[in-house]
Design a protein around this motif. Structure first.
Motif, short mmCIF file in Angstrom:
data_model
loop_
_atom_site.label_atom_id
_atom_site.label_comp_id
_atom_site.label_asym_id
_atom_site.label_seq_id
_atom_site.Cartn_x
_atom_site.Cartn_y
_atom_site.Cartn_z
N GLU A 32 16.16 88.70 38.42
CA GLU A 32 14.83 89.23 38.74
C GLU A 32 13.99 88.23 39.52
OE1 GLU A 32 13.81 92.34 38.05
OE2 GLU A 32 15.77 92.77 37.20
N ALA A 33 14.61 87.16 40.01
CA ALA A 33 13.86 86.12 40.71
C ALA A 33 14.57 85.74 42.01
CB ALA A 33 13.72 84.88 39.82
N LEU A 34 13.80 85.28 42.94
CA LEU A 34 14.35 84.72 44.17
C LEU A 34 14.37 83.21 43.99
CD1 LEU A 34 15.25 84.87 47.13
CD2 LEU A 34 12.81 84.80 47.76
N ILE A 35 15.58 82.62 44.01
CA ILE A 35 15.75 81.19 43.80
C ILE A 35 16.35 80.59 45.06
CG2 ILE A 35 16.81 79.40 42.37
CD1 ILE A 35 16.95 81.54 40.13
N GLU A 36 15.62 79.64 45.66
CA GLU A 36 16.06 79.03 46.91
C GLU A 36 16.13 77.52 46.74
OE1 GLU A 36 13.97 81.30 50.37
OE2 GLU A 36 12.55 81.09 48.70
N SER A 37 17.12 76.90 47.37
CA SER A 37 17.20 75.44 47.35
C SER A 37 16.01 74.86 48.08
CB SER A 37 18.48 74.96 48.02
OG SER A 37 19.59 75.32 47.26
N PHE A 38 15.51 73.73 47.54
CA PHE A 38 14.38 73.04 48.14
C PHE A 38 14.67 71.56 48.06
CE2 PHE A 38 10.21 70.96 47.62
CZ PHE A 38 9.60 71.37 48.80
N GLY A 39 15.01 70.98 49.17
CA GLY A 39 15.38 69.57 49.16
C GLY A 39 16.70 69.35 48.46
N ARG A 40 16.95 68.13 48.08
CA ARG A 40 18.24 67.76 47.48
C ARG A 40 18.34 68.13 46.00
NH1 ARG A 40 20.86 61.73 47.46
NH2 ARG A 40 22.76 62.30 46.40
N PHE A 41 17.25 68.03 45.26
CA PHE A 41 17.29 68.22 43.81
C PHE A 41 16.33 69.29 43.31
CE2 PHE A 41 18.48 63.74 44.46
CZ PHE A 41 19.76 63.79 43.95
N GLY A 42 15.88 70.16 44.18
CA GLY A 42 14.87 71.11 43.75
C GLY A 42 15.19 72.54 44.10
N SER A 43 14.41 73.41 43.53
CA SER A 43 14.49 74.84 43.80
C SER A 43 13.09 75.39 43.93
CB SER A 43 15.20 75.57 42.65
OG SER A 43 16.52 75.13 42.51
N LYS A 44 12.99 76.41 44.75
CA LYS A 44 11.75 77.15 44.91
C LYS A 44 11.99 78.51 44.27
CE LYS A 44 10.52 78.69 49.06
NZ LYS A 44 10.01 78.73 50.44
N VAL A 45 11.17 78.88 43.29
CA VAL A 45 11.40 80.09 42.52
C VAL A 45 10.21 81.03 42.68
CG1 VAL A 45 11.84 81.04 40.23
CG2 VAL A 45 12.76 78.79 40.84
N THR A 46 10.51 82.27 43.06
CA THR A 46 9.51 83.32 43.13
C THR A 46 9.93 84.41 42.16
OG1 THR A 46 9.21 82.81 45.48
CG2 THR A 46 8.27 84.87 44.67
N SER A 51 2.70 83.60 42.71
CA SER A 51 2.84 82.22 43.17
C SER A 51 4.31 81.81 43.20
CB SER A 51 2.05 81.28 42.26
OG SER A 51 2.51 81.39 40.94
N VAL A 52 4.55 80.72 43.91
CA VAL A 52 5.88 80.13 44.01
C VAL A 52 5.92 78.93 43.07
CG1 VAL A 52 7.47 78.95 45.55
CG2 VAL A 52 6.15 80.89 46.39
N HIS A 53 7.02 78.76 42.36
CA HIS A 53 7.19 77.64 41.44
C HIS A 53 8.21 76.68 42.04
CE1 HIS A 53 5.09 79.90 38.30
NE2 HIS A 53 5.74 80.94 38.78
N TYR A 54 7.86 75.40 42.10
CA TYR A 54 8.78 74.38 42.60
C TYR A 54 9.35 73.64 41.40
CZ TYR A 54 6.84 75.43 47.13
OH TYR A 54 6.48 76.08 48.29
N CYS A 55 10.66 73.63 41.30
CA CYS A 55 11.34 73.02 40.16
C CYS A 55 12.18 71.85 40.63
CB CYS A 55 12.25 74.04 39.48
SG CYS A 55 11.39 75.54 38.98
N GLU A 56 12.18 70.79 39.85
CA GLU A 56 12.94 69.58 40.17
C GLU A 56 13.99 69.38 39.09
OE1 GLU A 56 11.83 64.97 41.18
OE2 GLU A 56 10.51 66.11 39.86
N ARG A 57 15.24 69.19 39.51
CA ARG A 57 16.31 68.93 38.55
C ARG A 57 16.47 67.41 38.39
NH1 ARG A 57 17.90 72.80 41.86
NH2 ARG A 57 19.22 71.54 43.17
N GLY A 58 16.76 67.01 37.18
CA GLY A 58 16.94 65.59 36.92
C GLY A 58 17.91 65.37 35.78
N ILE A 59 18.31 64.15 35.58
CA ILE A 59 19.22 63.78 34.50
C ILE A 59 18.44 63.02 33.44
CG2 ILE A 59 21.25 62.42 33.87
CD1 ILE A 59 22.29 62.93 36.71
#
Length: 68
Positions: free
Chosen positions: A36-50, A56-64
Protein backbone atom coordinates in the motif's frame (compact mmCIF):
# COMPACT_ATOMS: atom_id res chain seq x y z
CA UNK A 1 34.32 9.68 13.72
CA UNK A 2 32.06 12.26 12.06
CA UNK A 3 28.67 11.09 10.87
CA UNK A 4 27.54 12.74 7.65
CA UNK A 5 23.97 12.29 6.51
CA UNK A 6 21.60 13.81 3.98
CA UNK A 7 18.81 13.19 6.49
CA UNK A 8 17.53 15.55 9.13
CA UNK A 9 17.79 14.42 12.74
CA UNK A 10 14.78 12.30 13.77
CA UNK A 11 12.05 14.34 15.35
CA UNK A 12 10.81 11.47 17.51
CA UNK A 13 14.11 10.99 19.31
CA UNK A 14 15.25 7.54 18.23
CA UNK A 15 15.24 4.56 15.92
CA UNK A 16 12.13 2.56 15.14
CA UNK A 17 11.78 -0.89 16.75
CA UNK A 18 10.18 -2.89 13.95
CA UNK A 19 9.44 -5.96 16.08
CA UNK A 20 7.60 -3.91 18.69
CA UNK A 21 5.58 -2.15 15.99
CA UNK A 22 4.74 -5.44 14.28
CA UNK A 23 3.88 -7.36 17.44
CA UNK A 24 1.79 -4.48 18.77
CA UNK A 25 -0.19 -4.24 15.54
CA UNK A 26 0.20 -0.47 15.67
CA UNK A 27 -1.44 1.92 13.24
CA UNK A 28 2.04 2.83 11.95
CA UNK A 29 2.72 -0.82 11.14
CA UNK A 30 -0.59 -1.27 9.33
CA UNK A 31 -0.06 1.92 7.28
CA UNK A 32 3.46 0.84 6.33
CA UNK A 33 2.25 -2.23 4.39
CA UNK A 34 4.57 -2.23 1.35
CA UNK A 35 1.65 -3.33 -0.85
CA UNK A 36 0.00 0.00 0.00
CA UNK A 37 3.04 2.28 -0.18
CA UNK A 38 5.40 3.63 -2.79
CA UNK A 39 8.96 2.87 -1.63
CA UNK A 40 11.85 4.35 -3.60
CA UNK A 41 15.59 4.18 -3.02
CA UNK A 42 17.08 7.45 -1.81
CA UNK A 43 20.83 7.65 -1.72
CA UNK A 44 22.94 4.71 -0.62
CA UNK A 45 21.23 3.85 2.70
CA UNK A 46 17.82 5.43 2.51
CA UNK A 47 14.32 5.11 1.20
CA UNK A 48 11.64 7.60 0.34
CA UNK A 49 8.21 6.33 1.40
CA UNK A 50 4.84 7.68 0.33
CA UNK A 51 1.85 6.07 2.01
CA UNK A 52 -1.54 5.67 0.35
CA UNK A 53 -3.80 8.46 1.54
CA UNK A 54 -0.85 10.30 3.06
CA UNK A 55 0.02 13.85 2.21
CA UNK A 56 3.72 13.75 3.06
CA UNK A 57 6.81 11.83 2.06
CA UNK A 58 8.81 9.99 4.74
CA UNK A 59 12.59 9.69 4.41
CA UNK A 60 13.99 6.61 6.11
CA UNK A 61 17.63 5.83 6.84
CA UNK A 62 18.87 2.27 7.28
CA UNK A 63 21.67 1.59 9.71
CA UNK A 64 23.40 -1.15 11.66
CA UNK A 65 22.99 -1.40 15.42
CA UNK A 66 24.40 -4.24 17.51
CA UNK A 67 25.39 -6.11 14.32
CA UNK A 68 21.80 -6.07 13.03
Amino acid sequence: MVRVSAFQSPSDGGPLDFLTERDGGTESWARADPREALIESFGRFGSKVTLRGGESVHYCERGIEDSE
